[in-house]
Design a protein around this motif. Structure first.
Motif, PDB file in Angstrom:
ATOM      1  N   CYS B 356      53.007  88.289  61.592  1.00 58.84           N
ATOM      2  CA  CYS B 356      52.795  89.738  61.678  1.00 58.84           C
ATOM      3  C   CYS B 356      53.800  90.471  60.800  1.00 58.84           C
ATOM      4  O   CYS B 356      53.452  91.417  60.086  1.00 58.84           O
ATOM      5  N   GLN B 357      55.049  89.999  60.835  1.00 58.39           N
ATOM      6  CA  GLN B 357      56.077  90.634  59.990  1.00 58.39           C
ATOM      7  C   GLN B 357      55.777  90.455  58.515  1.00 58.39           C
ATOM      8  O   GLN B 357      55.928  91.385  57.724  1.00 58.39           O
ATOM      9  N   GLU B 358      55.301  89.260  58.174  1.00 55.51           N
ATOM     10  CA  GLU B 358      54.959  89.019  56.777  1.00 55.51           C
ATOM     11  C   GLU B 358      53.817  89.950  56.353  1.00 55.51           C
ATOM     12  O   GLU B 358      53.835  90.543  55.274  1.00 55.51           O
ATOM     13  N   ALA B 359      52.836  90.101  57.252  1.00 56.09           N
ATOM     14  CA  ALA B 359      51.686  90.964  56.946  1.00 56.09           C
ATOM     15  C   ALA B 359      52.138  92.398  56.698  1.00 56.09           C
ATOM     16  O   ALA B 359      51.693  93.047  55.747  1.00 56.09           O
ATOM     17  N   GLN B 360      53.054  92.893  57.532  1.00 52.89           N
ATOM     18  CA  GLN B 360      53.559  94.263  57.350  1.00 52.89           C
ATOM     19  C   GLN B 360      54.191  94.423  55.972  1.00 52.89           C
ATOM     20  O   GLN B 360      54.010  95.439  55.296  1.00 52.89           O
ATOM     21  N   ARG B 361      54.919  93.372  55.558  1.00 52.35           N
ATOM     22  CA  ARG B 361      55.584  93.401  54.265  1.00 52.35           C
ATOM     23  C   ARG B 361      54.545  93.430  53.134  1.00 52.35           C
ATOM     24  O   ARG B 361      54.683  94.152  52.152  1.00 52.35           O
ATOM     25  N   ARG B 362      53.469  92.663  53.297  1.00 49.56           N
ATOM     26  CA  ARG B 362      52.431  92.588  52.263  1.00 49.56           C
ATOM     27  C   ARG B 362      51.620  93.881  52.174  1.00 49.56           C
ATOM     28  O   ARG B 362      51.043  94.184  51.130  1.00 49.56           O
ATOM     29  N   LEU B 363      51.548  94.592  53.313  1.00 50.61           N
ATOM     30  CA  LEU B 363      50.708  95.796  53.339  1.00 50.61           C
ATOM     31  C   LEU B 363      51.354  96.960  52.590  1.00 50.61           C
ATOM     32  O   LEU B 363      50.654  97.824  52.065  1.00 50.61           O
ATOM     33  N   ALA B 364      52.703  96.968  52.506  1.00 44.75           N
ATOM     34  CA  ALA B 364      53.387  98.120  51.907  1.00 44.75           C
ATOM     35  C   ALA B 364      52.944  98.387  50.459  1.00 44.75           C
ATOM     36  O   ALA B 364      52.547  99.519  50.141  1.00 44.75           O
ATOM     37  N   PRO B 365      52.973  97.375  49.556  1.00 42.99           N
ATOM     38  CA  PRO B 365      52.527  97.686  48.182  1.00 42.99           C
ATOM     39  C   PRO B 365      51.045  98.051  48.116  1.00 42.99           C
ATOM     40  O   PRO B 365      50.634  98.842  47.254  1.00 42.99           O
ATOM     41  N   LEU B 366      50.247  97.484  49.031  1.00 37.88           N
ATOM     42  CA  LEU B 366      48.810  97.797  49.017  1.00 37.88           C
ATOM     43  C   LEU B 366      48.560  99.255  49.391  1.00 37.88           C
ATOM     44  O   LEU B 366      47.620  99.882  48.915  1.00 37.88           O
TER      45      LEU B 366
END
Lengths: 102, 480
Positions: B356-366
């Motif tokens: 979940c934490q990784e996903a949050q990180r990936r969502l920021a640039p998107l």
């Protein structure tokens, strides 16, 4: 209007308005009709104008056809099958058509 | 016995599939929740990865690397024995209850019910309706429709065609058409040639972390230019005219206006696109509050930071919640899992929380990428000025002129417009016309579009026969 990039791997024969047509098993009826050069799948119930597939994902309801005597079916969502009998969806209800069949 | 699950997910696109997979892949010791995924298509992938699981290799190169790369993870999720899949299944009723929801479903003529403690709407996007004069003529289709025909049935246009509109899909699909050997007669852009002044800041902000998608976009633009396809920009008005000689009533010509000048293209096929909007039909049907998104000019379900709607048992994610694109939808599925599990009393595993934490990180640039796309491709030009003779409601053949007439009579919103004119009461039940009706009313009355409301959704959500209703079965069909 549309052509196939490759020949059907599982060809089926079906009828639209009594005319025999070929399609691929499992593809949508709308796709099979477009590949056969038929774009006017229904008449508008309001102004009788010809209508054809528009969104292809089940939202617009422009591709309604008669399938085996049943009206208001979405051609983009129903799969093509061997021997299917299809009709152009009439604009105004046709009392004789309510007998079913095709 | 009515079939019961902990979580039902409507939509097997990237959001729904990744959420389902995340929900059942906790640690080995705990029993996973029971999860059912429902979709109208015959397999997973949604619209964006439609047919990716069964695509013939000859087309795969045309559809591109990103499309192909979805296949392994979609396959893995599809084969997960802990997820129950119900494909070729439509939800025609959703009833929120105190302890969950009850769904009425129809799968290949079988009518059945499903109870779930939580319902997740992963219903994806639809193309923004683009009303213009004559757009109901056969031969005018959306770009998404033509792309669906390509993915699903291997069909490509066999005649020169015109692309009309704006948005990233226009460039992607132009590239795919050229690669398939299709001749593009012209591209009519409703937007300007270069970057909009308002998009520059968002472009620079989006650049870090988004070299790949932005680079791809530039490449598609260059490919279109190199193919020497005639391109017209700032198209302010269009009219589709049927061919008077064609007994099928198909398209004959497209007239368009740039500045004060009208031009005519003889063509039988026009593919239209003006971006995508959340498909909110199910959310509205469930009574979830919708909120007006000014940046994306569309309604979307009102959600808290975990994705929970105003109906506490109903959650939403992916493009059906807010347009963010397919990659974001997939990460949102990963990100939602822990909170959804916790709401049911399950303890999310350490692995789940880390993902979940990784996903949050990936969502920021998107998110930054989306702000750029929203700024560069707003609904504009030909589709923003709706002429009086345009059928805003295609089903009931109601023109914009008629909506302006009732606006003058004091019509207070889209739902009252229904009583005045039957607008939005045809087979599509307002899916196509709701926003356009509001836009025309708003323009005529000088109000913001959001003040005119959205259509109340009535049952059944999809056509069902009386025979289907009478044959209502309680048992679920075999999943898979």
């Amino acid at each position: 209007m549309f052509k196939r990039l490759s020949e059907p791997k599982a060809p089926v024969t079906f009828e639209f308005e009594g005319q025999p047509l070929k399609g691929e098993a499992g593809e949508s009826i709308a796709a099979a009709l477009l590949a056969a050069g038929i774009i006017d799948l229904r008449r508008s119930g309001e102004d009788d104008s010809p209508r054809g597939p528009y969104c292809m994902i089940g939202n617009c309801f422009e591709c309604l056809v008669w399938i085996e005597g049943q009206g208001s079916r979405q051609a983009c969502r129903e799969p093509a099958r061997e021997g299917l009998k299809l009709r152009r969806h009439p604009g105004r209800p046709d009392p004789q058509a309510f007998g079913g069949g095709s | 016995m009515i079939h019961k699950v902990d979580i039902a997910i409507i939509g097997a696109g990237p959001a729904g599939m990744s959420l389902a997979q995340s929900l059942v892949s906790g640690d080995e010791k705990t029993r996973p929740p029971s999860v059912a995924v429902i979709d109208e298509q015959k397999d997973g992938g949604g619209q964006v990865y439609r047919a990716a699981l069964r695509q013939a290799p000859d087309l795969a190169s045309v559809l591109g690397q990103e499309y192909q790369s979805a296949r392994p993870w979609l396959q893995e999720a599809s084969q997960n024995p802990d997820i129950q899949f119900y494909f070729r299944t439509s939800a025609w009723n959703i009833e929120p209850r105190e302890d969950g929801v009850e769904l009425a479903l129809v799968s290949a003529g079988r009518n059945w019910r499903l109870r779930a403690k939580r319902l997740v709407l992963a219903s994806g996007a639809m193309e923004r309706p683009t009303p213009f004069s004559g757009w109901q003529t056969p031969g005018v289709m959306t770009m998404g429709a033509a792309q669906t025909l390509m993915k699903d049935a291997g069909l490509v246009p066999d005649q020169p065609l015109v692309l009309l509109g704006s948005g990233p899909l226009l460039y992607l699909f132009a590239k795919q058409l050229l690669q398939s050997g299709v001749s593009i007669q012209a591209v009519l852009h409703t937007g300007p040639r270069g970057l909009r002044a308002a998009a520059w800041a968002a472009f620079w902000a989006a650049l870090p972390g988004n070299f790949s998608p932005l680079g791809k976009g530039l490449l598609w633009r260059m490919q279109l230019a190199l193919a020497r396809v005639p391109q017209v920009f700032n198209v302010a008005e269009v009219v589709a005219q049927p061919d008077p000689q064609d007994t099928a009533g198909g398209l004959g010509a497209l007239r368009y206006r740039v500045g004060g000048h009208w031009h005519t293209l003889q063509t039988g096929l026009v593919l239209v696109h003006d971006g995508v909007v959340p498909n909110t039909h199910l959310a509205a049907a469930c009574g979830c509050s919708l909120t007006w998104d000014q940046q994306q000019a569309c309604w979307r379900p009102e959600l808290d930071e975990t994705g929970r709607s105003s109906q506490s048992q109903i959650w939403a994610l992916g493009d059906g919640a807010r347009i963010m694109g397919s990659e974001a939808a997939r990460w949102q599925g990963v990100a939602m899992a822990p909170a959804l599990l916790e709401s049911l009393g399950y303890q999310p595993s350490a692995a789940n929380l880390a993902r979940c934490q990784e996903a949050q990180r990936r969502l920021a640039p998107l998110q930054r990428l989306r702000r750029f796309l929203d700024a560069q491709f707003p609904p504009a030009g030909a589709f923003s000025e709706i002429s009086d003779d345009t059928q805003v409601c295609r089903c009931e053949a109601i023109s914009a002129g008629e909506i302006r007439r009732i606006a003058g009579l004091g019509c207070s919103g889209v739902n009252q417009a229904r009583s005045f004119t039957r607008v939005g009461m045809g087979p599509c039940m307002g899916r196509q016309c709701g926003a356009s009706v509001a836009k025309v009313l708003a323009g005529a009355q000088g109000k913001p579009q959001s003040a005119l409301g959205y259509f109340t959704v009535r049952l059944p959500l999809k056509p069902v026969t009386v025979g289907d209703l009478c044959a209502l079965e309680a048992d679920a069909p075999a999943s898979g």
